[in-house]
Every structure is written in C-alpha cells, then in structure tokens.
Write a protein that holds these residues in place. Structure first.
Motif, short mmCIF file in Angstrom:
data_model
loop_
_atom_site.label_atom_id
_atom_site.label_comp_id
_atom_site.label_asym_id
_atom_site.label_seq_id
_atom_site.Cartn_x
_atom_site.Cartn_y
_atom_site.Cartn_z
N THR A 286 56.54 47.13 36.31
CA THR A 286 55.87 46.01 36.96
C THR A 286 54.37 46.14 36.77
O THR A 286 53.85 47.25 36.63
N LEU A 287 53.67 45.02 36.79
CA LEU A 287 52.24 44.99 36.51
C LEU A 287 51.43 45.13 37.80
O LEU A 287 51.65 44.40 38.76
N ARG A 291 47.36 48.06 34.95
CA ARG A 291 48.24 47.83 33.79
C ARG A 291 48.08 46.42 33.24
O ARG A 291 48.15 46.21 32.02
N LEU A 292 47.86 45.43 34.12
CA LEU A 292 47.64 44.07 33.66
C LEU A 292 46.37 43.98 32.81
O LEU A 292 46.35 43.28 31.79
N ARG A 293 45.32 44.67 33.21
CA ARG A 293 44.08 44.64 32.44
C ARG A 293 44.29 45.23 31.04
O ARG A 293 43.82 44.69 30.05
N LEU A 294 45.04 46.34 30.96
CA LEU A 294 45.31 46.96 29.67
C LEU A 294 46.14 46.05 28.78
O LEU A 294 45.85 45.88 27.58
N VAL A 295 47.18 45.44 29.35
CA VAL A 295 48.07 44.58 28.57
C VAL A 295 47.33 43.33 28.11
O VAL A 295 47.47 42.90 26.96
N LEU A 296 46.52 42.74 28.99
CA LEU A 296 45.76 41.54 28.63
C LEU A 296 44.73 41.84 27.54
O LEU A 296 44.57 41.07 26.59
N LYS A 297 44.04 42.94 27.67
CA LYS A 297 43.03 43.30 26.67
C LYS A 297 43.67 43.48 25.30
O LYS A 297 43.16 42.98 24.29
N HIS A 298 44.82 44.17 25.27
CA HIS A 298 45.51 44.37 24.00
C HIS A 298 46.01 43.04 23.43
O HIS A 298 45.94 42.80 22.22
N PHE A 299 46.50 42.17 24.32
CA PHE A 299 47.02 40.88 23.88
C PHE A 299 45.92 40.00 23.31
O PHE A 299 46.09 39.35 22.27
N LEU A 300 44.76 39.97 23.97
CA LEU A 300 43.66 39.13 23.50
C LEU A 300 43.04 39.66 22.21
O LEU A 300 42.55 38.90 21.38
N GLN A 301 43.09 40.99 22.03
CA GLN A 301 42.51 41.57 20.83
C GLN A 301 43.45 41.52 19.62
O GLN A 301 43.01 41.29 18.50
N ARG A 302 44.76 41.71 19.85
CA ARG A 302 45.69 41.84 18.74
C ARG A 302 46.81 40.81 18.75
O ARG A 302 47.61 40.78 17.80
N GLY A 303 46.91 40.03 19.81
CA GLY A 303 47.97 39.05 19.88
C GLY A 303 49.33 39.64 20.16
O GLY A 303 50.36 38.97 19.96
N GLU A 304 49.39 40.89 20.61
CA GLU A 304 50.64 41.57 20.91
C GLU A 304 50.62 42.07 22.34
O GLU A 304 49.55 42.35 22.90
N ASN A 312 51.65 52.43 30.55
CA ASN A 312 51.63 53.46 31.58
C ASN A 312 50.93 54.73 31.09
O ASN A 312 50.27 55.41 31.89
N ARG A 313 51.08 55.05 29.82
CA ARG A 313 50.41 56.24 29.29
C ARG A 313 48.89 56.04 29.26
O ARG A 313 48.13 56.99 29.42
N MET A 314 48.44 54.79 29.07
CA MET A 314 47.00 54.49 29.01
C MET A 314 46.39 54.23 30.38
O MET A 314 45.17 54.20 30.51
N GLU A 315 47.22 54.05 31.39
CA GLU A 315 46.71 53.70 32.72
C GLU A 315 45.89 54.85 33.31
O GLU A 315 46.34 56.00 33.33
N LYS A 399 58.50 40.07 39.64
CA LYS A 399 57.72 40.64 40.73
C LYS A 399 56.51 41.34 40.15
O LYS A 399 56.42 41.58 38.94
N HIS A 400 55.56 41.67 40.99
CA HIS A 400 54.33 42.33 40.53
C HIS A 400 53.82 43.25 41.63
O HIS A 400 54.36 43.29 42.75
N GLN A 401 52.80 44.03 41.30
CA GLN A 401 52.16 44.93 42.25
C GLN A 401 50.66 44.63 42.33
O GLN A 401 49.84 45.54 42.43
N LEU A 402 50.33 43.36 42.29
CA LEU A 402 48.96 42.93 42.47
C LEU A 402 48.70 42.74 43.97
O LEU A 402 49.59 42.31 44.70
N GLU A 403 47.50 43.05 44.38
CA GLU A 403 47.15 42.91 45.80
C GLU A 403 46.81 41.44 46.08
O GLU A 403 45.81 40.92 45.58
N VAL A 404 47.63 40.78 46.86
CA VAL A 404 47.47 39.36 47.14
C VAL A 404 47.36 39.16 48.65
O VAL A 404 48.19 39.65 49.41
N ASP A 405 46.31 38.43 49.08
CA ASP A 405 46.16 38.12 50.50
C ASP A 405 47.05 36.92 50.85
O ASP A 405 47.69 36.32 50.00
#
Length: 420
Positions: A286-287, A291-304, A312-315, A399-405
């Motif tokens: 779950t994000l 982890r969301l920042r890492l996945v988004l950065k990789h997606f925007l840079q490489r499209g994957e 998780n290894r990079m977190e 589901k996610h693990q983002l902090e939401v008010d």
C-alpha cells in the motif's frame, strides 16, 4: 520391506497448503497406498523444491516432510497455513525481529540490574518508602507521556509503520542507556529514570501500534489473531532464552560497571542492526506518502511504475517521519480560500470530486490559478495510466496509508459533485 505394487492409477490426490502433494492408490492387497510426490523447503532466500524423499509426517502433519517432529514444533510458532497464509516477507522479518528481541532482552537485564542497584536493593541504609516514592513518580511520568504521545502522533503511526517501528526500538535503547547511567549519578537518579520510563512508555505506544499495522500487512487469510498470537509465542521463546543467558551474564558484569557498559553497547549495535534489517525486509503493497513520492517520481521521469519491492527498498527509514514536501489532505476551506472569488477560481473548469490548491506563498495569486488548472489537465491525462500501472505491478489501490483529515465539502448548487 518392499512396498506393494499398485494395480491402478491414483484414486485421488490431496495437498497440505503449498506443501507436498500425494496420491491415493489401490495396492495389490486391496489396501490404500499413499505416494508422496514432493515437498517444499523454506529459508532466508525463499522457497525451493526438492525431489520426493523422506517419509510422511503422519496424521495431522504436512505430508512429505522429512522431519515430522521439527514440523510439529514449528507449527507451535508459525501461523496455520504457513507460508501461504502470510506475506512473502514474513520469514525474513520474523527472523531478524527475533534477533533484535534477544539482544533487547539482554540489554534490558543490564538496565534492570542498574535500576534496582540505584533504588537501593542490597543496601541496608536504603529507605523502602523512598524507593517506593521514586517508583511511583517514575510510573506516573510514563503514564502521562503515554497519553500525550498517543494523542500527538497516534494518527501518524499507520502511515509510517516501518519508520516508527525503527524509531521505537532505538528510543528503547536510549531509555535503557539512561537506566544504566542513572546509578552513576545518584543526585539525578530520580529525574533520569523518570525520563527513561517516559521514553519506554512512548516505545510501548509506538511499538504496539506499528506491530498491529505490520500484523495486518502480514496476515493474508483474515488470520490477524493467529499471526499476532504466533508472533507473541516467538517473542516469548526468545525472551525466555534471553533470561537464561542473562542469568549467566549478570554475575560476570555486576562487579564491573565498565564491562557492563561495554556489553550494553555491543548488544545495542546488534539490536539496531537487526531492527534495520527487519524493517528493510518488509514489502508493503500500500502507498504512503514516502512510497507514493518515489513511485510518482519514477513514473514522471521514465513513464513506468515501480513495483512494491523496489519502492520499499528505496523508501527512507531514518528520515521518513519528516516529509520533504508538505502535503495536506482533507483540510478545511478557510485554509484554501479567503473569498468567494478564490473558490470560483478553484472549481472553474473541472468537475472532479476534489480541490487542489497551490501554496500562495510560493508564487503570485494569478500564477497560482494557472498552475492549478494546468495540474488538473495533467492529472486527467496521466492518472488513468498511473492507476493501471499500480494495479499491474501489484500495488493495492483499494486502500492507502496517506494521512487524511476528516474535512469534506459538498457543493449545494451541484448535489452530484462532492469535494474531498
């Protein structure tokens, strides 16, 4: 003794979880004959297969297990249906967690010895009432700290379970270090052990909450109670071993404070290393914000989209408490707008059930509206592809693990539109 030959092919097959499959055949004398066709073994590197061999575990055991006694013993400490009933990272995490628990048990014995010595155990001049008062003050401080910490950080523990787990164990080492040092400075003894107990109570809140979150991650068959109970059994066994070793260790270090302190530092180093390896082994699907920042950065840079293991290894585990970007979800409207005009600007041109707002301190207001509109256009274009990539790579997007008010808004002029 030769096994009777069969007269026909298999009558049926059975399987114990992902363990060995075996077939039921009819023997020459009319009895049933069981043929084991293989088994699986498990270790640090995961699962492997072996050729058929050994004997069956017997009734109630896993078929095809070469060591039925060991299999039954492991069943006492492993969840039913292991390894299929738990996440793939269960075994490496639990092994390293057992190592850290053993080191912590030995360190705890040294700390307890120091506290009892400082209170006056073994000292004929020590006052029982003074020792009791010190103990009460220590416990009261910890209780208050437990309440305040749960109120302050309780909602964040789920979002960064790995980081808070590591934080709790390191703070526990700090607390034990204070307990060992307390008798050396008798003037500050009461204050020192109060601070130590305060830290330990924070550890109990953070450690207990994150343990529950990790148990939820590891349980894969609605078996949280079983996973939690077996984890408790493993920890009890490790602590029992730690107590037995402590009985041999304490007489050697009790008369030499410097040797005791040296042993504590060695055990602390092992404890921190084992904890790091344990949380580093976790692969949570779950994000959270990191982890969301890492996945988004990789997606925007490489499209994957990164797979859960790579993300998780990079977190970051040491600095995951303090995000580099300020992301707030579910905030009240007064934090976003100050006038009806600003609200109209925010909702103009899109019909999505959420509002985005750029921090106006970072750019002029007119430029801010342009940035928001451009962001909506980019999101509308990229998000479907991003979501599909997450699902294809094995992320749990339901589901996610983002902090939401808890703040939500509903547009009265357009009932079908709800702003999150």
């Amino acid at each position: 003794m030769a096994r009777p030959t069969t007269r026909a092919g298999p009558l049926c097959t059975e399987q114990f979880g992902s363990q060995a499959a075996r077939g039921c055949c009819a023997a020459a004398d009319g009895s049933l004959q069981w043929e084991t066709w293989g088994w699986r073994w498990w270790g640090f590197s995961g699962a492997g297969t072996a050729n058929p061999g050994g004997r069956d575990a017997g009734e109630g055991g896993a078929p095809g297990t070469a060591f039925p006694t060991l299999s039954r013993l492991l069943a006492v400490f492993l969840p039913q249906g292991f390894p299929d009933s738990v996440s793939p990272d269960y075994l490496p995490y639990q092994l390293w967690d057992s190592v850290q628990a053993f080191a912590s048990s030995l360190s705890g014995s040294l700390a307890t010895h120091a506290v009892l010595l400082g209170i006056g155990v073994g000292n004929a001049k020590a006052s029982v009432s003074a020792a009791t008062a010190t103990w009460i003050v220590k416990d009261s401080t910890g209780m208050l700290g437990r309440i305040v910490f749960a109120w302050w950080k309780g909602s964040k523990l789920d979002c960064n379970a790995k980081q808070w787990r590591l934080f709790a164990d390191i703070l526990n080492d700090v607390a034990m270090f204070l307990e060992i040092m307390a008798p050396i400075y008798p003037v500050c003894f009461t204050v020192t052990i109060c601070i130590s107990n305060l830290a330990k109570c924070i550890v109990s809140v953070a450690g207990g909450a994150t343990r529950a979150a990790l148990t939820m991650h590891q349980a894969r068959r609605n078996n949280m109670a079983d996973v939690s109970a077996k984890d408790s059994s493993q920890e009890t066994l490790v602590n029992l071993a730690g107590l037995l070793v402590s009985l041999l260790m304490l007489p050697l270090v009790s008369d030499c404070p410097s040797f005791s302190l040296g042993c504590f530092f060695l055990l602390t180093a092992l404890h921190v290393y084992a904890n790091y390896r344990a949380v580093h082994a976790l692969v949570i699907e779950t994000l959270n914000e990191g982890r969301l920042r890492l996945v988004l950065k990789h997606f925007l840079q490489r499209g994957e989209v990164l797979d859960p293991t790579s993300a998780n290894r990079m977190e970051p585990l040491w600095t995951g408490f303090w995000p580099s970007l300020s992301l707030s979800l579910g905030v009240p409207l007064h934090r976003l707008i100050s006038s009806v005009f600003e609200l109209q600007q925010l909702v103009e041109g899109h019909r999505e059930p959420y509002l985005l707002h750029w921090d106006q301190s970072q750019s002029p207001k007119k430029e801010s509206w342009v940035i928001i509109k451009d962001t909506h256009q980019v999101l509308d274009k990229l998000f479907p592809k991003f979501l599909k990539g997450l699902q294809d790579m094995g992320w749990k997007t339901e589901k996610h693990q983002l902090e939401v008010d808890e703040w939500r808004a509903t547009w009265l002029l357009s009932p079908e539109k709800k702003i999150l």
